[in-house]
Design a protein around this motif. Sequence first.
Motif, PDB file in Angstrom:
ATOM      1  N   ARG A 143     -27.537 -26.955 -12.299  1.00 19.33           N
ATOM      2  CA  ARG A 143     -27.787 -25.540 -12.583  1.00 19.33           C
ATOM      3  C   ARG A 143     -26.801 -24.715 -11.764  1.00 19.33           C
ATOM      4  O   ARG A 143     -26.871 -24.704 -10.532  1.00 19.33           O
ATOM      5  N   VAL A 144     -25.911 -24.013 -12.470  1.00 19.90           N
ATOM      6  CA  VAL A 144     -24.826 -23.297 -11.796  1.00 19.90           C
ATOM      7  C   VAL A 144     -24.828 -21.833 -12.223  1.00 19.90           C
ATOM      8  O   VAL A 144     -24.814 -21.528 -13.417  1.00 19.90           O
ATOM      9  N   GLY A 145     -24.845 -20.946 -11.239  1.00 12.33           N
ATOM     10  CA  GLY A 145     -24.793 -19.520 -11.512  1.00 12.33           C
ATOM     11  C   GLY A 145     -23.365 -19.042 -11.682  1.00 12.33           C
ATOM     12  O   GLY A 145     -22.505 -19.304 -10.837  1.00 12.33           O
ATOM     13  N   ILE A 146     -23.086 -18.346 -12.795  1.00 14.00           N
ATOM     14  CA  ILE A 146     -21.782 -17.752 -13.067  1.00 14.00           C
ATOM     15  C   ILE A 146     -22.033 -16.372 -13.689  1.00 14.00           C
ATOM     16  O   ILE A 146     -22.865 -16.252 -14.603  1.00 14.00           O
ATOM     17  N   PHE A 147     -21.342 -15.360 -13.204  1.00 11.22           N
ATOM     18  CA  PHE A 147     -21.487 -14.013 -13.753  1.00 11.22           C
ATOM     19  C   PHE A 147     -20.552 -13.896 -14.946  1.00 11.22           C
ATOM     20  O   PHE A 147     -19.365 -13.663 -14.812  1.00 11.22           O
ATOM     21  N   ARG A 148     -21.117 -14.083 -16.131  1.00 12.33           N
ATOM     22  CA  ARG A 148     -20.306 -14.105 -17.344  1.00 12.33           C
ATOM     23  C   ARG A 148     -19.761 -12.717 -17.689  1.00 12.33           C
ATOM     24  O   ARG A 148     -20.384 -11.700 -17.408  1.00 12.33           O
ATOM     25  N   GLY A 149     -18.588 -12.706 -18.311  1.00  8.46           N
ATOM     26  CA  GLY A 149     -17.960 -11.465 -18.725  1.00  8.46           C
ATOM     27  C   GLY A 149     -17.132 -10.803 -17.643  1.00  8.46           C
ATOM     28  O   GLY A 149     -16.489  -9.785 -17.888  1.00  8.46           O
ATOM     29  N   THR A 150     -17.130 -11.378 -16.450  1.00  4.57           N
ATOM     30  CA  THR A 150     -16.345 -10.833 -15.342  1.00  4.57           C
ATOM     31  C   THR A 150     -15.091 -11.680 -15.134  1.00  4.57           C
ATOM     32  O   THR A 150     -14.965 -12.779 -15.684  1.00  4.57           O
ATOM     33  N   ASN A 151     -14.175 -11.166 -14.310  1.00  3.84           N
ATOM     34  CA  ASN A 151     -12.960 -11.942 -14.064  1.00  3.84           C
ATOM     35  C   ASN A 151     -13.249 -13.200 -13.257  1.00  3.84           C
ATOM     36  O   ASN A 151     -12.423 -14.106 -13.188  1.00  3.84           O
ATOM     37  N   LEU A 152     -14.425 -13.278 -12.677  1.00  3.92           N
ATOM     38  CA  LEU A 152     -14.834 -14.491 -11.967  1.00  3.92           C
ATOM     39  C   LEU A 152     -15.079 -15.640 -12.946  1.00  3.92           C
ATOM     40  O   LEU A 152     -14.776 -16.801 -12.651  1.00  3.92           O
ATOM     41  N   GLN A 153     -15.629 -15.333 -14.119  1.00  8.32           N
ATOM     42  CA  GLN A 153     -15.967 -16.377 -15.084  1.00  8.32           C
ATOM     43  C   GLN A 153     -14.755 -17.184 -15.514  1.00  8.32           C
ATOM     44  O   GLN A 153     -14.803 -18.416 -15.581  1.00  8.32           O
ATOM     45  N   SER A 166     -16.404 -28.561 -18.375  1.00 13.84           N
ATOM     46  CA  SER A 166     -16.483 -27.255 -19.015  1.00 13.84           C
ATOM     47  C   SER A 166     -17.900 -26.733 -18.796  1.00 13.84           C
ATOM     48  O   SER A 166     -18.768 -27.452 -18.267  1.00 13.84           O
ATOM     49  N   GLU A 167     -18.140 -25.505 -19.201  1.00 13.64           N
ATOM     50  CA  GLU A 167     -19.480 -24.936 -19.033  1.00 13.64           C
ATOM     51  C   GLU A 167     -20.526 -25.763 -19.777  1.00 13.64           C
ATOM     52  O   GLU A 167     -21.689 -25.808 -19.379  1.00 13.64           O
ATOM     53  N   ARG A 168     -20.117 -26.423 -20.859  1.00 15.56           N
ATOM     54  CA  ARG A 168     -21.067 -27.239 -21.625  1.00 15.56           C
ATOM     55  C   ARG A 168     -21.586 -28.429 -20.837  1.00 15.56           C
ATOM     56  O   ARG A 168     -22.638 -28.986 -21.160  1.00 15.56           O
ATOM     57  N   ASP A 169     -20.838 -28.846 -19.816  1.00 14.53           N
ATOM     58  CA  ASP A 169     -21.265 -29.975 -18.999  1.00 14.53           C
ATOM     59  C   ASP A 169     -22.245 -29.554 -17.901  1.00 14.53           C
ATOM     60  O   ASP A 169     -22.787 -30.411 -17.185  1.00 14.53           O
ATOM     61  N   LEU A 170     -22.443 -28.237 -17.772  1.00 13.54           N
ATOM     62  CA  LEU A 170     -23.316 -27.699 -16.745  1.00 13.54           C
ATOM     63  C   LEU A 170     -24.515 -27.005 -17.392  1.00 13.54           C
ATOM     64  O   LEU A 170     -24.525 -26.750 -18.594  1.00 13.54           O
ATOM     65  N   ARG A 171     -25.495 -26.690 -16.614  1.00 12.70           N
ATOM     66  CA  ARG A 171     -26.598 -25.825 -17.047  1.00 12.70           C
ATOM     67  C   ARG A 171     -26.314 -24.443 -16.464  1.00 12.70           C
ATOM     68  O   ARG A 171     -26.799 -24.097 -15.385  1.00 12.70           O
ATOM     69  N   VAL A 172     -25.483 -23.700 -17.161  1.00 14.47           N
ATOM     70  CA  VAL A 172     -25.011 -22.423 -16.640  1.00 14.47           C
ATOM     71  C   VAL A 172     -26.080 -21.345 -16.786  1.00 14.47           C
ATOM     72  O   VAL A 172     -26.715 -21.208 -17.837  1.00 14.47           O
ATOM     73  N   ILE A 173     -26.255 -20.587 -15.725  1.00 16.65           N
ATOM     74  CA  ILE A 173     -27.186 -19.462 -15.713  1.00 16.65           C
ATOM     75  C   ILE A 173     -26.367 -18.203 -15.429  1.00 16.65           C
ATOM     76  O   ILE A 173     -25.642 -18.147 -14.425  1.00 16.65           O
ATOM     77  N   ASN A 174     -26.475 -17.219 -16.300  1.00 14.67           N
ATOM     78  CA  ASN A 174     -25.723 -15.975 -16.137  1.00 14.67           C
ATOM     79  C   ASN A 174     -26.412 -15.101 -15.092  1.00 14.67           C
ATOM     80  O   ASN A 174     -27.491 -14.560 -15.332  1.00 14.67           O
ATOM     81  N   LEU A 175     -25.794 -14.979 -13.910  1.00 17.13           N
ATOM     82  CA  LEU A 175     -26.377 -14.225 -12.811  1.00 17.13           C
ATOM     83  C   LEU A 175     -25.347 -13.264 -12.236  1.00 17.13           C
ATOM     84  O   LEU A 175     -24.187 -13.646 -12.029  1.00 17.13           O
ATOM     85  N   ASP A 176     -25.763 -12.021 -11.950  1.00 14.25           N
ATOM     86  CA  ASP A 176     -24.846 -11.105 -11.286  1.00 14.25           C
ATOM     87  C   ASP A 176     -24.758 -11.477  -9.813  1.00 14.25           C
ATOM     88  O   ASP A 176     -25.399 -12.437  -9.351  1.00 14.25           O
ATOM     89  N   SER A 177     -23.983 -10.715  -9.063  1.00 13.44           N
ATOM     90  CA  SER A 177     -23.709 -11.078  -7.674  1.00 13.44           C
ATOM     91  C   SER A 177     -24.985 -11.164  -6.838  1.00 13.44           C
ATOM     92  O   SER A 177     -25.227 -12.156  -6.138  1.00 13.44           O
ATOM     93  N   ALA A 178     -25.801 -10.129  -6.892  1.00 13.39           N
ATOM     94  CA  ALA A 178     -27.021 -10.119  -6.082  1.00 13.39           C
ATOM     95  C   ALA A 178     -27.968 -11.241  -6.492  1.00 13.39           C
ATOM     96  O   ALA A 178     -28.558 -11.927  -5.634  1.00 13.39           O
ATOM     97  N   ALA A 179     -28.127 -11.454  -7.795  1.00 13.05           N
ATOM     98  CA  ALA A 179     -29.018 -12.501  -8.279  1.00 13.05           C
ATOM     99  C   ALA A 179     -28.491 -13.886  -7.904  1.00 13.05           C
ATOM    100  O   ALA A 179     -29.281 -14.794  -7.589  1.00 13.05           O
ATOM    101  N   SER A 180     -27.171 -14.060  -7.931  1.00  4.99           N
ATOM    102  CA  SER A 180     -26.585 -15.347  -7.543  1.00  4.99           C
ATOM    103  C   SER A 180     -26.887 -15.670  -6.085  1.00  4.99           C
ATOM    104  O   SER A 180     -27.255 -16.804  -5.744  1.00  4.99           O
ATOM    105  N   GLN A 181     -26.730 -14.676  -5.235  1.00  8.60           N
ATOM    106  CA  GLN A 181     -26.999 -14.890  -3.814  1.00  8.60           C
ATOM    107  C   GLN A 181     -28.466 -15.226  -3.572  1.00  8.60           C
ATOM    108  O   GLN A 181     -28.790 -16.138  -2.800  1.00  8.60           O
ATOM    109  N   ALA A 182     -29.348 -14.487  -4.235  1.00  4.60           N
ATOM    110  CA  ALA A 182     -30.778 -14.737  -4.060  1.00  4.60           C
ATOM    111  C   ALA A 182     -31.169 -16.117  -4.585  1.00  4.60           C
ATOM    112  O   ALA A 182     -31.946 -16.843  -3.942  1.00  4.60           O
TER     113      ALA A 182
END
Length: 355
Positions: A143-153, A166-182
């Motif tokens: 389970r990996v947090g990535i903020f989709r739609g940003t230049n970080l993605q 690739s993202e398909r090999d992961l269980r990607v969760i779309n999280l913003d910065s604050a949510a990722s940290q938490a």
Amino acid sequence: MRLRHLLSASTVMLGVIVNTTAFAAAPDVVRIGVAQQGTGDPPVFGGSPAATAQLQHRVEDSLKTDGTKVEWIFFKGAGPAVNEALANKQIDFAYQGDLPSVLGRANGLKTHLLLASNVRAGVYLAVPPDSDIKGVKDLRGKRVGIFRGTNLQLVADNVLKEHGLSERDLRVINLDSAASQAALASKGVDAVFLDYNLFKLQRQGLAKIVYASRDGGLQFTRQAHLLVLEDFERAHPEIVQKVVTSVVQASQWSSDEANRDALFALWSKSGVPAQSWQAEYANQQLKDRSSPLIDPFLIARYQAVADDALRLNLIRQPVSVNGWFEPKYLDEALRTLKLQSYWPRFDASGKPIAC
């Protein structure tokens, strides 16, 4: 007949004068969108010359004589939310990253990129302190947090590709910065791709950074910029020039190694501790990160982002950066401030160009 012609000509001239006056009138307010959440009251941010310009009130000071106020509008939804505001003409300028601006261009937003502001920034992969994940290759099925739609993605996606994933090999969760940290601190995810905010979590013993994308090369870095809506630029080129000149002045101050400690102290007003900025900029020249230049490296990186976005099906049609950059305001600022040779220029591969 002659009198009628004179009256007609006078009417036309009056119309020209009225239209010229309306065209030249300075706006009551200039609205600058920022693709991140601000901190404080009034909200501020850090990490770029654009942030320095805001914290030092440089844009406000430059527009005082015009009677124009400046509004800095922050978007928790980052780049995608900024694009929506641009589309609705709720802001005039925007500070955002490379991928969101490419997505906006692909969707028909009419903008011009004016200057760089925070370039060659990497991303980090962090995990809980007791995790057995040692690097990127261990993320399969996690389970990996990535903020989709940003230049970080896009950097995260390219890092995954470099490691055979690739993202398909992961269980990607779309999280913003604050949510990722938490989520990372509470072990709600196995890992996150994030930015300098991870250094504070690591010092608190809540995270462990196991990978830094910059170590893989400049192709794994992200760029940010200041852009303007074409309609606003067309109506107020003199205001655009003042805004650009103000940010270039902030870029120079942010690039001066004598100001390193003062710079990080200033940016700490954003809520990110000075120690985090010190870690983010360790072993890097301030000039390399704070350069406003539109050089071959910057142009090549934006075209690469556009090409990668198409490859990853983030956009449906190819996007060209030709005609997107408008360097005349930057060139004028560099000339008037006598900074034409202050920052090094880099070629498309990231190597310095000999003067």
